[in-house]
Design a protein around this motif. Structure first.
Motif, PDB file in Angstrom:
ATOM      1  N   LYS A  56       1.019  -1.334   0.024  1.00  0.00           N
ATOM      2  CA  LYS A  56       0.146  -0.117   0.158  1.00  0.00           C
ATOM      3  C   LYS A  56       0.910   1.615   0.385  1.00  0.00           C
ATOM      4  CE  LYS A  56      -3.163   1.760  -0.522  1.00  0.00           C
ATOM      5  NZ  LYS A  56      -4.399   1.992  -1.601  1.00  0.00           N
ATOM      6  N   ILE A  57       1.743   1.321   0.796  1.00  0.00           N
ATOM      7  CA  ILE A  57       2.703   2.211   0.863  1.00  0.00           C
ATOM      8  C   ILE A  57       3.474   2.542  -0.483  1.00  0.00           C
ATOM      9  CG2 ILE A  57       4.411   2.855   1.643  1.00  0.00           C
ATOM     10  CD1 ILE A  57       4.514   1.901   4.051  1.00  0.00           C
ATOM     11  N   HIS A  58       3.894   1.439  -1.133  1.00  0.00           N
ATOM     12  CA  HIS A  58       4.364   1.826  -2.782  1.00  0.00           C
ATOM     13  C   HIS A  58       3.372   2.360  -3.834  1.00  0.00           C
ATOM     14  CE1 HIS A  58       6.830   0.242  -5.616  1.00  0.00           C
ATOM     15  NE2 HIS A  58       5.831  -0.331  -6.737  1.00  0.00           N
ATOM     16  N   THR A  59       2.267   1.794  -3.407  1.00  0.00           N
ATOM     17  CA  THR A  59       0.781   2.379  -4.290  1.00  0.00           C
ATOM     18  C   THR A  59       0.550   3.795  -4.314  1.00  0.00           C
ATOM     19  OG1 THR A  59       0.035  -0.007  -4.333  1.00  0.00           O
ATOM     20  CG2 THR A  59      -1.643   1.528  -5.253  1.00  0.00           C
ATOM     21  N   ILE A  60       0.689   4.089  -2.786  1.00  0.00           N
ATOM     22  CA  ILE A  60       0.604   5.877  -3.169  1.00  0.00           C
ATOM     23  C   ILE A  60       1.597   6.232  -3.339  1.00  0.00           C
ATOM     24  CG2 ILE A  60       0.186   7.067  -0.824  1.00  0.00           C
ATOM     25  CD1 ILE A  60      -0.994   4.979   1.304  1.00  0.00           C
ATOM     26  N   GLU A  61       2.932   6.083  -3.083  1.00  0.00           N
ATOM     27  CA  GLU A  61       4.399   6.615  -3.511  1.00  0.00           C
ATOM     28  C   GLU A  61       4.079   6.630  -5.049  1.00  0.00           C
ATOM     29  OE1 GLU A  61       7.164   4.732  -1.980  1.00  0.00           O
ATOM     30  OE2 GLU A  61       7.243   5.225  -0.745  1.00  0.00           O
ATOM     31  N   GLN A  62       3.550   5.332  -6.410  1.00  0.00           N
ATOM     32  CA  GLN A  62       2.922   5.312  -7.495  1.00  0.00           C
ATOM     33  C   GLN A  62       2.425   6.242  -7.989  1.00  0.00           C
ATOM     34  OE1 GLN A  62       2.995   1.020  -8.310  1.00  0.00           O
ATOM     35  NE2 GLN A  62       4.980   1.486 -10.215  1.00  0.00           N
ATOM     36  N   LEU A  63       1.646   6.689  -7.475  1.00  0.00           N
ATOM     37  CA  LEU A  63       0.159   7.257  -6.979  1.00  0.00           C
ATOM     38  C   LEU A  63       0.483   8.433  -7.190  1.00  0.00           C
ATOM     39  CD1 LEU A  63      -2.676   4.593  -6.246  1.00  0.00           C
ATOM     40  CD2 LEU A  63      -2.526   5.627  -7.965  1.00  0.00           C
ATOM     41  N   GLY A  64       1.508   8.868  -6.490  1.00  0.00           N
ATOM     42  CA  GLY A  64       2.287  10.227  -6.558  1.00  0.00           C
ATOM     43  C   GLY A  64       0.765  11.099  -5.157  1.00  0.00           C
ATOM     44  N   LEU A  65       0.504  10.288  -4.474  1.00  0.00           N
ATOM     45  CA  LEU A  65      -0.542  11.032  -3.383  1.00  0.00           C
ATOM     46  C   LEU A  65       0.146  11.510  -3.069  1.00  0.00           C
ATOM     47  CD1 LEU A  65      -3.017   7.730  -3.475  1.00  0.00           C
ATOM     48  CD2 LEU A  65      -3.481   9.615  -4.541  1.00  0.00           C
ATOM     49  N   SER A  68      -0.954   9.495   3.230  1.00  0.00           N
ATOM     50  CA  SER A  68      -0.805   7.698   4.209  1.00  0.00           C
ATOM     51  C   SER A  68      -1.315   7.659   4.821  1.00  0.00           C
ATOM     52  CB  SER A  68       0.854   8.525   4.952  1.00  0.00           C
ATOM     53  OG  SER A  68      -0.004   9.653   6.262  1.00  0.00           O
ATOM     54  N   ILE A  69      -0.768   5.653   4.766  1.00  0.00           N
ATOM     55  CA  ILE A  69      -2.386   5.225   5.934  1.00  0.00           C
ATOM     56  C   ILE A  69      -2.599   5.503   7.246  1.00  0.00           C
ATOM     57  CG2 ILE A  69      -2.449   2.730   6.470  1.00  0.00           C
ATOM     58  CD1 ILE A  69      -0.072   2.117   3.749  1.00  0.00           C
ATOM     59  N   GLU A  70      -3.764   5.460   7.137  1.00  0.00           N
ATOM     60  CA  GLU A  70      -4.348   5.811   8.612  1.00  0.00           C
ATOM     61  C   GLU A  70      -4.384   3.994   9.206  1.00  0.00           C
ATOM     62  OE1 GLU A  70      -7.915   7.681  11.019  1.00  0.00           O
ATOM     63  OE2 GLU A  70      -7.468   7.894   9.837  1.00  0.00           O
ATOM     64  N   ASP A  71      -4.533   3.839   8.785  1.00  0.00           N
ATOM     65  CA  ASP A  71      -4.966   2.499   9.104  1.00  0.00           C
ATOM     66  C   ASP A  71      -5.356   0.761   8.096  1.00  0.00           C
ATOM     67  OD1 ASP A  71      -7.978   2.231   9.759  1.00  0.00           O
ATOM     68  OD2 ASP A  71      -7.713   2.582  12.039  1.00  0.00           O
ATOM     69  N   VAL A  72      -5.166   0.186   8.714  1.00  0.00           N
ATOM     70  CA  VAL A  72      -5.460  -1.324   7.437  1.00  0.00           C
ATOM     71  C   VAL A  72      -6.186  -2.336   7.767  1.00  0.00           C
ATOM     72  CG1 VAL A  72      -4.893  -3.433   5.842  1.00  0.00           C
ATOM     73  CG2 VAL A  72      -3.306  -0.798   5.987  1.00  0.00           C
ATOM     74  N   LEU A  73      -7.528  -2.667   7.253  1.00  0.00           N
ATOM     75  CA  LEU A  73      -8.305  -3.098   8.400  1.00  0.00           C
ATOM     76  C   LEU A  73      -8.902  -4.830   7.673  1.00  0.00           C
ATOM     77  CD1 LEU A  73      -9.990  -4.639  10.727  1.00  0.00           C
ATOM     78  CD2 LEU A  73     -12.287  -3.610   9.542  1.00  0.00           C
ATOM     79  N   ILE A  74      -8.647  -5.855   8.265  1.00  0.00           N
ATOM     80  CA  ILE A  74      -8.405  -6.847   7.463  1.00  0.00           C
ATOM     81  C   ILE A  74      -9.945  -7.808   7.966  1.00  0.00           C
ATOM     82  CG2 ILE A  74      -7.847  -9.252   6.579  1.00  0.00           C
ATOM     83  CD1 ILE A  74      -5.135  -7.540   6.816  1.00  0.00           C
ATOM     84  N   THR A  75     -10.702  -8.425   7.243  1.00  0.00           N
ATOM     85  CA  THR A  75     -11.913  -8.611   7.841  1.00  0.00           C
ATOM     86  C   THR A  75     -11.883 -10.001   7.614  1.00  0.00           C
ATOM     87  OG1 THR A  75     -13.220  -7.026   7.880  1.00  0.00           O
ATOM     88  CG2 THR A  75     -14.164  -8.580   9.054  1.00  0.00           C
TER      89      THR A  75
END
Length: 123
Positions: A56-65, A68-75
């Motif tokens: 997710k960090i890599h994707t945010i960087e690639q998108l140029g956003l 940052s990630i607040e949290d990730v939820l896996i249900t």
């Protein structure tokens, strides 16, 4: 400031907590971990979820956003797994990992408590 041991204990005080860890997302290794009465190999869980954070960090960087990630939820069917990267200057490069029993835990409260713990964490 809260040290890692105190942070882990605070995470495990949440209703339904199964396991908690502070994880270095560079290496995927837990710097500290605690498990509850249920069988959960927190070390394997932490290492596996590190890939989620990295991707997710890599994707945010690639998108140029500029974000940052607040949290990730896996249900899962019976559990919630919450990943919260630390943005504090005293705990960069780590994330908080909390596994909750879905029937016993309060997701909103857990997210709120993780935010407070993360903000005060010192590693």
């Amino acid at each position: 400031m809260v040290n890692m041991d105190v942070a882990l204990k605070e995470m495990m005080l949440l209703d339904g907590a199964i396991g908690a860890a502070v994880v270095d997302y560079g290496s995927g290794m837990p710097l500290g971990m605690v498990t509850g009465p249920k069988d959960l190999d927190i070390e394997i869980a932490a290492a596996g979820t590190t890939e989620v954070i990295r991707a997710k960090i890599h994707t945010i960087e690639q998108l140029g956003l500029n974000d940052s990630i607040e949290d990730v939820l896996i249900t899962l069917g019976s559990q919630y797994h919450i990943l919260r990267p630390s943005r504090g200057r005293h705990a960069r490069g780590v994330f908080l990992y909390l596994a909750l029993d879905r029937g016993k835990g309060n997701l909103a409260l857990a997210r709120h408590r993780l935010k407070a713990i993360e903000e005060d964490l010192e590693v």
